[in-house]
Design a protein around this motif. Structure first.
Motif, PDB file in Angstrom:
ATOM      1  N   HIS A 392       0.814  -1.219   0.000  1.00  0.00           N
ATOM      2  CA  HIS A 392       0.000   0.000   0.000  1.00  0.00           C
ATOM      3  C   HIS A 392       0.847   1.269   0.000  1.00  0.00           C
ATOM      4  CE1 HIS A 392      -3.716  -2.249   0.942  1.00  0.00           C
ATOM      5  NE2 HIS A 392      -2.844  -3.100   1.440  1.00  0.00           N
ATOM      6  N   PHE A 393       1.899   1.250   0.792  1.00  0.00           N
ATOM      7  CA  PHE A 393       2.723   2.451   0.966  1.00  0.00           C
ATOM      8  C   PHE A 393       4.187   2.116   0.711  1.00  0.00           C
ATOM      9  CE2 PHE A 393      -0.573   2.238   4.378  1.00  0.00           C
ATOM     10  CZ  PHE A 393      -1.476   3.111   3.786  1.00  0.00           C
ATOM     11  N   LYS A 394       4.886   3.060   0.081  1.00  0.00           N
ATOM     12  CA  LYS A 394       6.305   2.818  -0.206  1.00  0.00           C
ATOM     13  C   LYS A 394       7.050   4.144  -0.181  1.00  0.00           C
ATOM     14  CE  LYS A 394       9.096   0.604  -3.822  1.00  0.00           C
ATOM     15  NZ  LYS A 394       9.991  -0.189  -3.024  1.00  0.00           N
ATOM     16  N   LEU A 395       8.193   4.126   0.447  1.00  0.00           N
ATOM     17  CA  LEU A 395       9.004   5.346   0.523  1.00  0.00           C
ATOM     18  C   LEU A 395       9.729   5.555  -0.796  1.00  0.00           C
ATOM     19  CD1 LEU A 395      10.217   7.551   2.448  1.00  0.00           C
ATOM     20  CD2 LEU A 395      12.072   5.928   2.903  1.00  0.00           C
ATOM     21  N   SER A 396       9.653   6.796  -1.363  1.00  0.00           N
ATOM     22  CA  SER A 396      10.449   7.071  -2.565  1.00  0.00           C
ATOM     23  C   SER A 396      11.733   7.802  -2.158  1.00  0.00           C
ATOM     24  CB  SER A 396       9.739   7.961  -3.564  1.00  0.00           C
ATOM     25  OG  SER A 396       8.395   7.724  -3.635  1.00  0.00           O
ATOM     26  N   GLN A 397      11.571   8.962  -1.498  1.00  0.00           N
ATOM     27  CA  GLN A 397      12.754   9.736  -1.140  1.00  0.00           C
ATOM     28  C   GLN A 397      12.489  10.476   0.154  1.00  0.00           C
ATOM     29  OE1 GLN A 397      14.912  11.851  -4.117  1.00  0.00           O
ATOM     30  NE2 GLN A 397      13.287  11.441  -5.590  1.00  0.00           N
ATOM     31  N   MET A 398      13.548  10.783   0.862  1.00  0.00           N
ATOM     32  CA  MET A 398      13.364  11.625   2.041  1.00  0.00           C
ATOM     33  C   MET A 398      14.631  12.422   2.330  1.00  0.00           C
ATOM     34  SD  MET A 398      13.373   8.866   5.133  1.00  0.00           S
ATOM     35  CE  MET A 398      13.952   9.970   6.421  1.00  0.00           C
ATOM     36  N   ASN A 399      14.402  13.563   2.952  1.00  0.00           N
ATOM     37  CA  ASN A 399      15.516  14.407   3.341  1.00  0.00           C
ATOM     38  C   ASN A 399      15.156  15.005   4.697  1.00  0.00           C
ATOM     39  OD1 ASN A 399      18.025  15.653   2.739  1.00  0.00           O
ATOM     40  ND2 ASN A 399      16.877  17.578   2.623  1.00  0.00           N
ATOM     41  N   VAL A 400      16.104  14.979   5.615  1.00  0.00           N
ATOM     42  CA  VAL A 400      15.800  15.483   6.955  1.00  0.00           C
ATOM     43  C   VAL A 400      16.891  16.459   7.378  1.00  0.00           C
ATOM     44  CG1 VAL A 400      15.470  14.824   9.372  1.00  0.00           C
ATOM     45  CG2 VAL A 400      14.641  13.327   7.567  1.00  0.00           C
ATOM     46  N   THR A 401      16.465  17.608   7.946  1.00  0.00           N
ATOM     47  CA  THR A 401      17.472  18.507   8.522  1.00  0.00           C
ATOM     48  C   THR A 401      17.250  18.515  10.030  1.00  0.00           C
ATOM     49  OG1 THR A 401      15.950  20.314   8.063  1.00  0.00           O
ATOM     50  CG2 THR A 401      17.823  20.101   6.582  1.00  0.00           C
ATOM     51  N   SER A 402      18.341  18.455  10.762  1.00  0.00           N
ATOM     52  CA  SER A 402      18.226  18.539  12.216  1.00  0.00           C
ATOM     53  C   SER A 402      19.582  18.959  12.772  1.00  0.00           C
ATOM     54  CB  SER A 402      17.794  17.196  12.804  1.00  0.00           C
ATOM     55  OG  SER A 402      18.840  16.269  12.680  1.00  0.00           O
ATOM     56  N   GLY A 403      19.658  19.174  14.040  1.00  0.00           N
ATOM     57  CA  GLY A 403      20.907  19.589  14.664  1.00  0.00           C
ATOM     58  C   GLY A 403      20.590  20.407  15.892  1.00  0.00           C
ATOM     59  N   SER A 404      21.594  20.992  16.526  1.00  0.00           N
ATOM     60  CA  SER A 404      21.330  21.696  17.775  1.00  0.00           C
ATOM     61  C   SER A 404      20.697  23.067  17.516  1.00  0.00           C
ATOM     62  CB  SER A 404      22.625  21.848  18.576  1.00  0.00           C
ATOM     63  OG  SER A 404      23.549  22.583  17.814  1.00  0.00           O
ATOM     64  N   PHE A 405      20.725  23.527  16.270  1.00  0.00           N
ATOM     65  CA  PHE A 405      20.187  24.862  15.974  1.00  0.00           C
ATOM     66  C   PHE A 405      18.961  24.791  15.045  1.00  0.00           C
ATOM     67  CE2 PHE A 405      20.528  29.087  13.849  1.00  0.00           C
ATOM     68  CZ  PHE A 405      20.222  29.832  14.975  1.00  0.00           C
ATOM     69  N   ALA A 406      19.051  23.931  13.998  1.00  0.00           N
ATOM     70  CA  ALA A 406      17.961  23.882  13.000  1.00  0.00           C
ATOM     71  C   ALA A 406      16.699  23.259  13.584  1.00  0.00           C
ATOM     72  CB  ALA A 406      18.431  23.047  11.806  1.00  0.00           C
ATOM     73  N   ALA A 407      15.508  23.729  13.138  1.00  0.00           N
ATOM     74  CA  ALA A 407      14.252  23.081  13.531  1.00  0.00           C
ATOM     75  C   ALA A 407      14.145  21.785  12.733  1.00  0.00           C
ATOM     76  CB  ALA A 407      13.085  23.997  13.203  1.00  0.00           C
ATOM     77  N   PRO A 408      14.031  20.625  13.415  1.00  0.00           N
ATOM     78  CA  PRO A 408      13.993  19.359  12.667  1.00  0.00           C
ATOM     79  C   PRO A 408      12.855  19.346  11.639  1.00  0.00           C
ATOM     80  CG  PRO A 408      14.183  18.981  15.010  1.00  0.00           C
ATOM     81  CD  PRO A 408      13.907  20.434  14.846  1.00  0.00           C
TER      82      PRO A 408
END
Ligand code: KIV
Ligand code: ZN
Length: 513
Positions: A392-408
């Motif tokens: 039913h569901f399948k991941l195509s692509q993802m990008n994540v930003t995180s760190g001590s300063f950036a809003a995840p």
């Protein structure tokens, strides 16, 4: 040793095992397990409860059609409708099809659950067995909650169902209440007091609520039982069932005082255990007998010294006897397709050409990122690329930003029922952002019960393995995912759990026992 010393191993991983919370399997997964059970050479595979749902029926039918050596059993309550439905699924196995019908025999079950007097229960059981015998001569009857049944009534019931044609009579400890000498006495009483007892095989089916399922099963064999019902990794209702690997290895290791044999090819035990954990997401505790990660680890210096001098100082069975290869370093960046396929075969995977190709591509990309590829890495690759079919569901692509300063923030693109969708969502942390994005794209209402992260092997370049447990409308599922990137592994685990939930919902409300 007499012929009777060969014990029939009846595996119910696909039926009672599947009743473990979260353990539901789709048809494809059940077939994989059944194929592994055939390799193990179990005598009987209980493939499901055909009347429970259309999905259960299909699974039993497919197993009956595809598995060629073991007998295939299907469970049914003691009524004609259940029995006919079971046989519709089982007849594909021909003479190897076994109807397993049951009714409760303890006072508490007869009075409070069935609301039937004992005479009526006895009549119902006899009629059910007679009806089943019109389909096949291979009929098993179970006296549910036998351990809490008045012994005289139990004996009367066993005698009557054997007269009606049952060739196997099961004496289950449904609620895991028995202790070994008591269970021995019950089986011995039946052996000594039921006049036609030798016309049927006595089977034992123990639950593990007091941690005694294996001990009780062994005690019953000593009293004359001829069949043990068990599951891989001991999965099953509540605290589980008697574990196949424990009972089989106990019989093999202590043959000196338990002169019984089984036909089990024990070298396939370890891969069966791993395959089941991968498929269900139910991991084995490290100190679990036989198949736990520590079962053959000798930590203390004095033990290591002894094992180096002579293995038998501390090892009562060898890791090789269950198919555990202690030489774990297998492949690397320069390994070719041939070595890759050969190792998969050694691990017990029998894959189609297309599936090998998918797994090989992933292997190559992992080998670029990680110096050493271990068996556990290969398991995870096969699980992700082949076993966990995403419907039913399948991941195509993802990008994540995180760190001590950036809003995840997670930006995610995935297939939802055939449409490719994209969103960007912020969260408290990177995993939270990813899960929120998946929820938004799929519209899922499932509640997250558990999320855990582990490393498949050692080292900072190890693949991460994540487990996600979800609940929706009283249904629970467990999803798993692995990747070198732990956030990607989390997304895969969540999506795997959603796919499982969709399968469980499709199967509809199952008739419960
Ligand atoms: O535990 C039990 O009594 C059972 C029966 C249906 C055999 O699973
Ligand atoms: Zn059971």
């Amino acid at each position: 040793m007499s012929e009777k010393s060969n014990i029939i191993i009846f595996d119910t991983t696909l039926r009672d095992g599947e009743q473990s919370p979260g353990a539901s399997m789709n048809i494809e997964e059940k077939l994989r397990i059944a194929t592994q059970l055939e390799k193990l050479n179990v005598d009987v595979i209980e493939a499901g409860f055909p009347i429970a749902s259309d999905g259960d029926f299909e699974a039993v039918r497919k197993v009956a059609q595809n598995i060629k050596k073991p007998q295939i059993a299907g469970l049914c309550r003691a009524n004609f409708k259940d029995i006919d439905r079971a046989w519709d699924a089982l007849h594909h196995a021909g003479d190897r099809g076994r109807i397993h019908t049951f009714i409760a025999t303890s006072d508490i079950h007869m009075e409070r659950k069935l609301q039937m007097p004992p005479a009526k229960v006895l009549e119902t059981a006899v009629k059910a067995v007679e009806h089943a015998c019109q389909c096949t001569k291979n009929v098993e009857f179970s006296c549910e909650d036998a351990v809490r049944t008045r012994i005289e009534f139990l004996a009367e019931m066993v005698e009557a169902v054997i007269v009606a044609g049952a060739t196997t009579v099961n004496i289950p400890d449904t609620v895991g209440y028995a202790i070994p000498h008591e269970y021995y006495d019950i089986i011995k009483y039946l052996k000594d007091n039921v006049p036609n007892i030798d016309q049927a095989v006595i089977s034992v089916h123990c639950h593990n609520d007091l941690g005694l399922a294996v001990a009780n099963s062994l005690a019953a064999l000593r009293a004359g039982a001829g069949q043990v019902e068990c599951t891989i990794n001991g999965i099953g209702e509540r605290a589980g069932n008697c574990s196949l690997e424990e009972v089989v290895m106990a019989l093999r290791t202590r043959h000196d005082i338990m002169p019984y044999t089984t036909g089990i090819e024990t070298e396939h035990i370890y891969s069966a255990s791993r395959m089941l954990s991968t498929i269900t997401g139910i991991t084995v505790q490290p100190n679990k007998a036989i198949v736990g990660a520590n079962a053959f680890a000798h930590e203390a210096g004095i033990h290591q010294h002894g094992v180096l001098m002579d293995k038998e100082t501390y090892e009562i069975m060898t890791p090789e006897s269950i198919g555990l290869n202690k030489n774990k370093l297998v492949l690397g960046k320069h390994s070719g397709r041939h070595a890759f396929v050969a190792r998969l075969v050694e691990l017990g995977y029998d894959l189609e050409k297309d599936d090998i190709e998918k797994a090989f591509v992933r292997f190559k990309s992992l080998a670029d990122a990680k110096k050493e590829i271990f068996d556990e890495d290969l398991d995870a690759i096969v699980a992700d690329e082949v076993i966990r079919i995403e419907e039913h569901f399948k991941l195509s692509q993802m990008n994540v930003t995180s760190g001590s300063f950036a809003a995840p923030t997670a930006t995610l693109q995935m297939w939802v029922e055939g449409d490719e969708k994209k969103t960007a969502v912020m969260g408290a942390g990177p995993v939270d952002a990813v899960f929120k994005a998946i929820k938004k794209l799929t519209g899922s209402k499932a509640e997250l019960l558990q999320f855990s992260v582990g490393a498949i092997t050692g080292g900072t370049d190890a693949q991460g393995e994540c487990t996600v447990r979800l609940r929706e409308d009283g249904r629970e599922v467990i999803g798993q995912g692995s990747d070198e990137d732990i956030i990607v592994a989390s997304a895969k685990a969540y999506i795997n759990a959603l796919n499982k939930m969709a399968t469980v919902v499709e199967r509809g409300n199952r008739v419960s026992i």
